[in-house]
Design a protein around this motif. Structure first.
Motif, PDB file in Angstrom:
ATOM      1  N   SER A 171      45.487  28.772  39.447  1.00 22.26           N
ATOM      2  CA  SER A 171      44.816  27.872  38.498  1.00 22.26           C
ATOM      3  C   SER A 171      43.907  26.885  39.224  1.00 22.26           C
ATOM      4  CB  SER A 171      45.857  27.104  37.678  1.00 22.26           C
ATOM      5  OG  SER A 171      46.616  27.987  36.893  1.00 22.26           O
ATOM      6  N   ALA A 172      44.331  26.453  40.413  1.00 21.37           N
ATOM      7  CA  ALA A 172      43.571  25.438  41.146  1.00 21.37           C
ATOM      8  C   ALA A 172      42.629  26.029  42.184  1.00 21.37           C
ATOM      9  CB  ALA A 172      44.543  24.473  41.830  1.00 21.37           C
ATOM     10  N   GLY A 173      42.616  27.333  42.356  1.00 23.36           N
ATOM     11  CA  GLY A 173      41.836  27.955  43.417  1.00 23.36           C
ATOM     12  C   GLY A 173      40.335  27.811  43.214  1.00 23.36           C
ATOM     13  N   HIS A 174      39.613  27.621  44.319  1.00 20.25           N
ATOM     14  CA  HIS A 174      38.153  27.562  44.294  1.00 20.25           C
ATOM     15  C   HIS A 174      37.564  28.921  43.939  1.00 20.25           C
ATOM     16  CE1 HIS A 174      34.025  26.935  45.588  1.00 20.25           C
ATOM     17  NE2 HIS A 174      34.148  27.898  46.472  1.00 20.25           N
ATOM     18  N   ARG A 175      38.188  29.972  44.447  1.00 19.79           N
ATOM     19  CA  ARG A 175      37.714  31.328  44.179  1.00 19.79           C
ATOM     20  C   ARG A 175      38.886  32.293  44.306  1.00 19.79           C
ATOM     21  NH1 ARG A 175      32.392  33.964  46.941  1.00 19.79           N
ATOM     22  NH2 ARG A 175      31.540  32.111  45.912  1.00 19.79           N
ATOM     23  N   VAL A 176      38.820  33.374  43.567  1.00 24.85           N
ATOM     24  CA  VAL A 176      39.802  34.447  43.687  1.00 24.85           C
ATOM     25  C   VAL A 176      39.119  35.625  44.370  1.00 24.85           C
ATOM     26  CG1 VAL A 176      41.272  36.093  42.468  1.00 24.85           C
ATOM     27  CG2 VAL A 176      41.132  33.723  41.673  1.00 24.85           C
ATOM     28  N   VAL A 177      39.681  36.055  45.465  1.00 23.40           N
ATOM     29  CA  VAL A 177      39.158  37.189  46.227  1.00 23.40           C
ATOM     30  C   VAL A 177      40.093  38.371  46.011  1.00 23.40           C
ATOM     31  CG1 VAL A 177      38.555  38.061  48.524  1.00 23.40           C
ATOM     32  CG2 VAL A 177      38.124  35.656  47.935  1.00 23.40           C
ATOM     33  N   GLU A 178      39.523  39.510  45.666  1.00 22.70           N
ATOM     34  CA  GLU A 178      40.328  40.696  45.387  1.00 22.70           C
ATOM     35  C   GLU A 178      39.962  41.828  46.343  1.00 22.70           C
ATOM     36  OE1 GLU A 178      40.377  41.855  41.329  1.00 22.70           O
ATOM     37  OE2 GLU A 178      40.754  39.824  40.580  1.00 22.70           O
ATOM     38  N   LEU A 179      40.942  42.679  46.604  1.00 22.07           N
ATOM     39  CA  LEU A 179      40.735  43.755  47.572  1.00 22.07           C
ATOM     40  C   LEU A 179      41.722  44.883  47.309  1.00 22.07           C
ATOM     41  CD1 LEU A 179      39.273  44.597  50.259  1.00 22.07           C
ATOM     42  CD2 LEU A 179      41.184  43.523  51.467  1.00 22.07           C
ATOM     43  N   GLU A 180      41.266  46.115  47.485  1.00 26.13           N
ATOM     44  CA  GLU A 180      42.150  47.283  47.461  1.00 26.13           C
ATOM     45  C   GLU A 180      41.955  48.045  48.755  1.00 26.13           C
ATOM     46  OE1 GLU A 180      42.877  49.697  43.855  1.00 26.13           O
ATOM     47  OE2 GLU A 180      42.125  51.399  45.050  1.00 26.13           O
ATOM     48  N   VAL A 181      43.046  48.319  49.444  1.00 31.23           N
ATOM     49  CA  VAL A 181      42.972  49.061  50.705  1.00 31.23           C
ATOM     50  C   VAL A 181      44.065  50.120  50.726  1.00 31.23           C
ATOM     51  CG1 VAL A 181      41.998  47.116  51.985  1.00 31.23           C
ATOM     52  CG2 VAL A 181      44.476  47.466  51.969  1.00 31.23           C
ATOM     53  N   ARG A 182      43.863  51.122  51.563  1.00 32.10           N
ATOM     54  CA  ARG A 182      44.818  52.234  51.651  1.00 32.10           C
ATOM     55  C   ARG A 182      44.999  52.631  53.116  1.00 32.10           C
ATOM     56  NH1 ARG A 182      46.528  56.390  48.138  1.00 32.10           N
ATOM     57  NH2 ARG A 182      45.089  55.683  46.513  1.00 32.10           N
ATOM     58  N   VAL A 183      46.233  52.953  53.454  1.00 36.23           N
ATOM     59  CA  VAL A 183      46.550  53.482  54.782  1.00 36.23           C
ATOM     60  C   VAL A 183      47.068  54.899  54.606  1.00 36.23           C
ATOM     61  CG1 VAL A 183      47.978  53.232  56.846  1.00 36.23           C
ATOM     62  CG2 VAL A 183      47.082  51.199  55.700  1.00 36.23           C
ATOM     63  N   GLY A 184      46.460  55.853  55.302  1.00 35.78           N
ATOM     64  CA  GLY A 184      46.821  57.255  55.160  1.00 35.78           C
ATOM     65  C   GLY A 184      48.174  57.581  55.765  1.00 35.78           C
ATOM     66  N   LEU A 289      49.171  52.022  49.449  1.00 36.90           N
ATOM     67  CA  LEU A 289      48.001  51.492  48.751  1.00 36.90           C
ATOM     68  C   LEU A 289      48.297  50.050  48.360  1.00 36.90           C
ATOM     69  CD1 LEU A 289      45.270  51.823  47.156  1.00 36.90           C
ATOM     70  CD2 LEU A 289      46.687  52.481  45.202  1.00 36.90           C
ATOM     71  N   TYR A 290      47.380  49.130  48.704  1.00 32.88           N
ATOM     72  CA  TYR A 290      47.546  47.705  48.406  1.00 32.88           C
ATOM     73  C   TYR A 290      46.463  47.233  47.441  1.00 32.88           C
ATOM     74  CZ  TYR A 290      50.831  47.102  52.280  1.00 32.88           C
ATOM     75  OH  TYR A 290      51.918  47.178  53.105  1.00 32.88           O
ATOM     76  N   ARG A 291      46.890  46.443  46.458  1.00 30.74           N
ATOM     77  CA  ARG A 291      45.969  45.731  45.579  1.00 30.74           C
ATOM     78  C   ARG A 291      46.294  44.242  45.698  1.00 30.74           C
ATOM     79  NH1 ARG A 291      47.016  50.195  40.850  1.00 30.74           N
ATOM     80  NH2 ARG A 291      45.574  51.781  41.678  1.00 30.74           N
ATOM     81  N   ILE A 292      45.310  43.478  46.167  1.00 31.25           N
ATOM     82  CA  ILE A 292      45.558  42.106  46.585  1.00 31.25           C
ATOM     83  C   ILE A 292      44.636  41.147  45.847  1.00 31.25           C
ATOM     84  CG2 ILE A 292      45.657  40.549  48.573  1.00 31.25           C
ATOM     85  CD1 ILE A 292      45.926  42.943  50.371  1.00 31.25           C
ATOM     86  N   ARG A 293      45.189  40.002  45.456  1.00 29.88           N
ATOM     87  CA  ARG A 293      44.417  38.894  44.915  1.00 29.88           C
ATOM     88  C   ARG A 293      44.806  37.641  45.688  1.00 29.88           C
ATOM     89  NH1 ARG A 293      46.312  37.394  40.294  1.00 29.88           N
ATOM     90  NH2 ARG A 293      44.417  36.446  39.472  1.00 29.88           N
ATOM     91  N   THR A 367      49.545  44.560  57.863  1.00 35.74           N
ATOM     92  CA  THR A 367      48.581  43.846  58.706  1.00 35.74           C
ATOM     93  C   THR A 367      47.167  44.316  58.405  1.00 35.74           C
ATOM     94  OG1 THR A 367      50.178  43.440  60.475  1.00 35.74           O
ATOM     95  CG2 THR A 367      47.848  43.407  61.093  1.00 35.74           C
ATOM     96  N   PHE A 368      46.995  45.621  58.197  1.00 39.29           N
ATOM     97  CA  PHE A 368      45.677  46.128  57.809  1.00 39.29           C
ATOM     98  C   PHE A 368      45.221  45.476  56.505  1.00 39.29           C
ATOM     99  CE2 PHE A 368      43.096  49.368  55.529  1.00 39.29           C
ATOM    100  CZ  PHE A 368      42.013  49.406  56.397  1.00 39.29           C
ATOM    101  N   ALA A 369      46.117  45.414  55.533  1.00 39.31           N
ATOM    102  CA  ALA A 369      45.760  44.833  54.234  1.00 39.31           C
ATOM    103  C   ALA A 369      45.439  43.345  54.369  1.00 39.31           C
ATOM    104  CB  ALA A 369      46.907  45.047  53.248  1.00 39.31           C
ATOM    105  N   ARG A 370      46.290  42.597  55.037  1.00 37.61           N
ATOM    106  CA  ARG A 370      46.107  41.145  55.148  1.00 37.61           C
ATOM    107  C   ARG A 370      44.863  40.783  55.955  1.00 37.61           C
ATOM    108  NH1 ARG A 370      50.143  40.385  58.033  1.00 37.61           N
ATOM    109  NH2 ARG A 370      48.979  40.294  59.981  1.00 37.61           N
ATOM    110  N   GLU A 371      44.672  41.448  57.085  1.00 34.72           N
ATOM    111  CA  GLU A 371      43.531  41.102  57.938  1.00 34.72           C
ATOM    112  C   GLU A 371      42.208  41.559  57.331  1.00 34.72           C
ATOM    113  OE1 GLU A 371      43.895  39.160  60.966  1.00 34.72           O
ATOM    114  OE2 GLU A 371      45.663  38.867  59.698  1.00 34.72           O
ATOM    115  N   ARG A 372      42.224  42.640  56.576  1.00 29.77           N
ATOM    116  CA  ARG A 372      41.024  43.022  55.824  1.00 29.77           C
ATOM    117  C   ARG A 372      40.726  41.971  54.744  1.00 29.77           C
ATOM    118  NH1 ARG A 372      37.049  46.047  56.944  1.00 29.77           N
ATOM    119  NH2 ARG A 372      37.210  44.275  58.358  1.00 29.77           N
ATOM    120  N   LEU A 373      41.801  41.396  54.183  1.00 31.56           N
ATOM    121  CA  LEU A 373      41.613  40.321  53.212  1.00 31.56           C
ATOM    122  C   LEU A 373      40.960  39.107  53.870  1.00 31.56           C
ATOM    123  CD1 LEU A 373      42.133  38.984  50.417  1.00 31.56           C
ATOM    124  CD2 LEU A 373      44.338  38.224  51.364  1.00 31.56           C
TER     125      LEU A 373
END
Length: 768
Positions: A171-184, A289-293, A367-373
């Motif tokens: 609710s208080a965030g300046h911006r919401v950043v979204e990302l979907e990543v996948r590791v084979g 598969l990660y879906r991140i906000r 780590t791939f998901a978080r650092e790509r975020l």
């Protein structure tokens, strides 16, 4: 100078260098039968019948079994899980009713030699009604076994963790950043495939299995339970092991089958896996598969992180249970503060080879998901990715840092860390200012070159306990008996160094016995980078007890107080030149059990080493080959017992991380047929693809929760490799956010470059 902290040569290597290694395939006994597994040729189907008549009639065949012949054998149980509801999804030793992946054991043949066994296996006919396979873990769950277990769907569990006020953060965030990543999907591919030899001694009714690895004591107990035997009727013996990496040593169907057959058939039974079997039947891993906000402020500080991910567990839940998903969820926040966090990790079953742990399980992926975020946040806000990381790092004064969640049954409390300091040291090590200028010049000259960073937190030293016993022989030699296992990581050398430090003796006079369930009643084995922390601490405790015992016994013999004595080079020395050797003390105590001591170390928390990977890459725009020009791993291990062994661990792990980032993947077609069943299709890095790996090894934050101050070093060389190379390739292409999937194939890069070219042409030729 003490032994701890020295790069001493490995005790393990002499036999290996002299060709005296004894691996599973090297062990033979008279009269042994050879087992061959008949495996399902399809991914999903109802078993209508299995015809074994022709196979059983072949000359030299002793027996052929199907699931019906061992119907009383229970499914293989879990070794590691605290997640409820997984029991119905366990794997039977031989399939009944349904097959759920290509490679699933449906029958076994026992014959006088491996060639007859293989010929007979070819004669077994499986009549299977093929069904449509489920191959997408992110799709809606489907039936597990439609007729025999109606209503049971292919989502065994959802791992949920949370702390902080996630709604307020968004609710208080300046911006919401979204990302979907996948590791084979890829896994460990050790040099030695799996193997086992079971021998039943009818006179003592003791069953011994040779070829054990990783967790001999657990597997002993599990086999005994499955076969209805007492614990002391089963012994496991570990020889040399050609690589572990998480995939080896779990209790697989083949291990149970050789043991059952040795008792039932009255002959020793041997099984050695071929490479194709290994690639389709041993545990796979990754495949998430990660879906991140993320809710962020103007500085890029993450106030809230909301994550949903899907783990493709394959056809069944094997011995690891929910370990990978649990670690993914528990350690995804990494080295960053992140005041509010919510995660839902969906464990999904598909008709692929069952998945388990592989070196840095759950952390390579998360780590791939978080650092790509982090890189996406920097891109979206127009900030420098290094500075975004700095803003989010947990400060040193906040240590120990309690996450407020748990994983593997332990609270996630970072024991110690100087995260900002390590980043500064790495930037100084690579001379970041000069490097940036060099890269700009090379880009102006037309080179496609870039750099990337990724930060990670690892875990190590999983408890709850380790036990060791130390004994001094009358020849002066020292024996350490431990319940841990060796999968090539240098167990013998490390434990000997700790003992040598305490007793002031050479490691060359120390013998370490491991992986033998008949020598010590308890052992946790080797996994989760636990051996140095747990068994090493137990050795320190035992060696200190043995030293005190030696001084106490020597004192009256030397006519002085124990406080006036010291031990140097295997001798107890008195204040006036009097001395007595440890060997003589052992002889003196022969009637009292000898000069021995026991050490036990218990821990309810894990240790958390941490580090940063840096990569510099060049991409060939024509072939899309990625050339790694420089690779650096900065890593704080708390205390380095043997820096050379740590370097070996880091370099080997980096090779596996690079393989998973650029090359390795288990691919399936639409029918669930595996397309990577040999090294022609499953690609691994060679010396051509591997760069030299630079180490920036630090001991700035010793762990306060064990007497050595040590943290594990087995996995950190791999953890951040995927994220680092993705960032470096993005930078080389000057296309931030391009890489969202591993492995990063040349075809994917080619398509990205084509898309960029199309976009540029559209910008120059806009439509009216």
């Amino acid at each position: 100078m003490g032994a701890i902290g020295q790069s001493l040569k490995r005790l393990e290597d002499r036999d290996l260098l002299l060709g005296k290694g004894r691996f599973a395939a090297d062990i033979n006994v008279k009269g042994q039968l050879h087992m061959r597994v008949v495996r399902s040729p399809i991914a999903f189907g109802r078993i209508l019948g299995i015809d074994i008549e022709e196979a059983a009639a072949l000359d030299g065949v002793a027996a052929v079994w199907t699931g019906a012949d061992i119907a009383d054998l229970p499914p293989i149980d879990f070794r590691m899980t605290r997640i409820q509801g997984l029991e119905p999804y366990r794997q039977l030793v031989l399939a009944r009713d349904y097959v759920r992946y290509v490679g699933e054991p449906v029958a076994v043949v026992f014959a006088v030699d491996p060639y007859v066994a293989e010929d007979a296996a070819e004669l077994v006919f499986c009549d299977i009604d093929e069904l449509d396979p489920q191959l997408d873990a992110a799709a809606d769950p489907g039936p597990f076994m439609p007729d025999t277990q109606p209503g049971l769907l292919s989502e065994p569990a959802v791992v949920r963790k949370a702390y902080g006020d996630i709604n307020a953060a968004f609710s208080a965030g300046h911006r919401v950043v979204e990302l979907e990543v996948r590791v084979g999907r890829h896994s460990g591919v050790p040099l030695e495939t799996r193997g086992a030899l079971a021998v039943h001694d009818a006179a003592t009714d003791v069953l011994t299995m040779f070829g054990a690895a990783k967790v001999p004591h657990y597997n002993r107990d599990a086999i005994a339970r499955m076969l209805g035997l007492r614990q002391n009727q089963v012994q496991l013996s570990e020889g040399h092991v050609g690589g572990g990496f998480g995939i080896r040593g779990e209790l697989y169907p083949e291990d149970v089958l050789v043991c059952l057959a040795a008792r039932a058939l009255g002959s020793p039974v041997k099984w050695i896996e071929d490479r194709k079997e290994h690639l389709v039947a041993a545990n796979h891993s990754r495949d998430q598969l990660y879906r991140i906000r993320a809710a962020v402020d103007e500085r890029g500080f993450i106030h809230g992180l909301d994550v949903q991910f899907f783990t493709d567990q394959g056809a069944y839940v094997r011995t690891h249970g929910a370990t990978v998903s649990d670690l993914s969820a528990g350690l995804l926040p990494g080295p960053y503060v992140i005041p509010a966090y919510r995660v839902a990790g969906h464990i999904r079953l598909t008709n692929k080879t069952p998945a388990g742990t592989y070196r840095a399980p759950g952390r390579f992926e998360s780590t791939f998901a978080r650092e790509r975020l982090i890189d996406r946040i920097a891109q979206d806000l127009g900030l420098d990715a290094v500075e975004v990381r700095r803003v989010n790092l947990v400060p040193a004064e906040s240590m120990p840092f309690d996450r407020g969640i748990e994983t593997l049954g332990t609270d996630v409390v970072y024991d110690s860390g100087r995260y900002h300091d390590l980043f500064d040291r790495l930037l100084a090590h690579i001379d970041a200012g000069r490097l940036g200028a060099e890269l700009d010049e090379r880009r102006r000259n037309g080179e496609t070159i870039g750099i990337g960073f990724a930060y990670f937190v690892e875990k190590s030293g999983l408890g709850p306990r380790d036990l060791v016993r130390i004994a001094v022989g009358q020849d002066g030699g020292v024996e350490i008996v431990t319940g841990v296992a060796s999968v090539g990581q240098g167990v013998e050398t490390v434990l000997a160094q700790i003992c040598a430090e305490m007793l002031d003796i050479s490691i060359n006079g120390i013998r370490v016995v491991h992986g033998q369930t008949d020598r010590i009643e308890f052992g946790m084995g080797a996994f989760a980078s636990r051996v140095t922390v747990m068994a090493g601490s137990a050795v320190k405790i035992a060696a200190e007890a043995l030293r005190e015992r030696a001084l106490a016994v020597a004192a009256p013999l030397l006519q002085t107080d124990a406080a006036a004595l010291r031990i140097e080079k295997g001798e107890v020395l008195g204040p006036k030149g009097a001395s007595i050797s440890l060997a003589a003390l052992a002889a003196h105590l022969e009637g009292e059990g000898g000069l021995t001591a026991e050490g036990s170390f218990t821990s309810s928390h894990m240790a958390y080493p941490y580090g940063i990977h840096f990569a510099q890459v060049r991409v060939d725009p024509e072939t899309c080959e990625v050339k790694i020009e420089r690779y650096v791993v900065a890593y704080d291990v708390g205390r380095a017992i043997n820096p050379m062994l740590i370097e070996g661990q880091i370099v080997g792990a980096a090779a596996q991380g690079i393989g998973g980032a650029l090359l390795e993947e288990f691919v399936y077609d639409s029918y669930g047929q595996p397309l990577a069943t040999s090294f022609a299709d499953y690609l691994m890095p060679t010396c051509r693809e591997m760069p030299p790996v630079e180490m920036l090894l630090r001991e700035d934050a010793p762990s306060p929760i064990n007497p050595l101050g040590a943290k594990g070093a087995g996995e950190g060389g791999l953890t951040a490799a995927g994220a680092t190379l993705a960032a470096a390739i993005d930078d080389a292409l000057q296309m931030p956010g391009t890489i969202t999937r591993l492995p990063i194939s040349p075809s994917a890069l080619h398509e990205a470059l084509r898309a960029q070219s199309r976009s540029q042409r559209a910008a120059f030729h806009p439509r009216d």
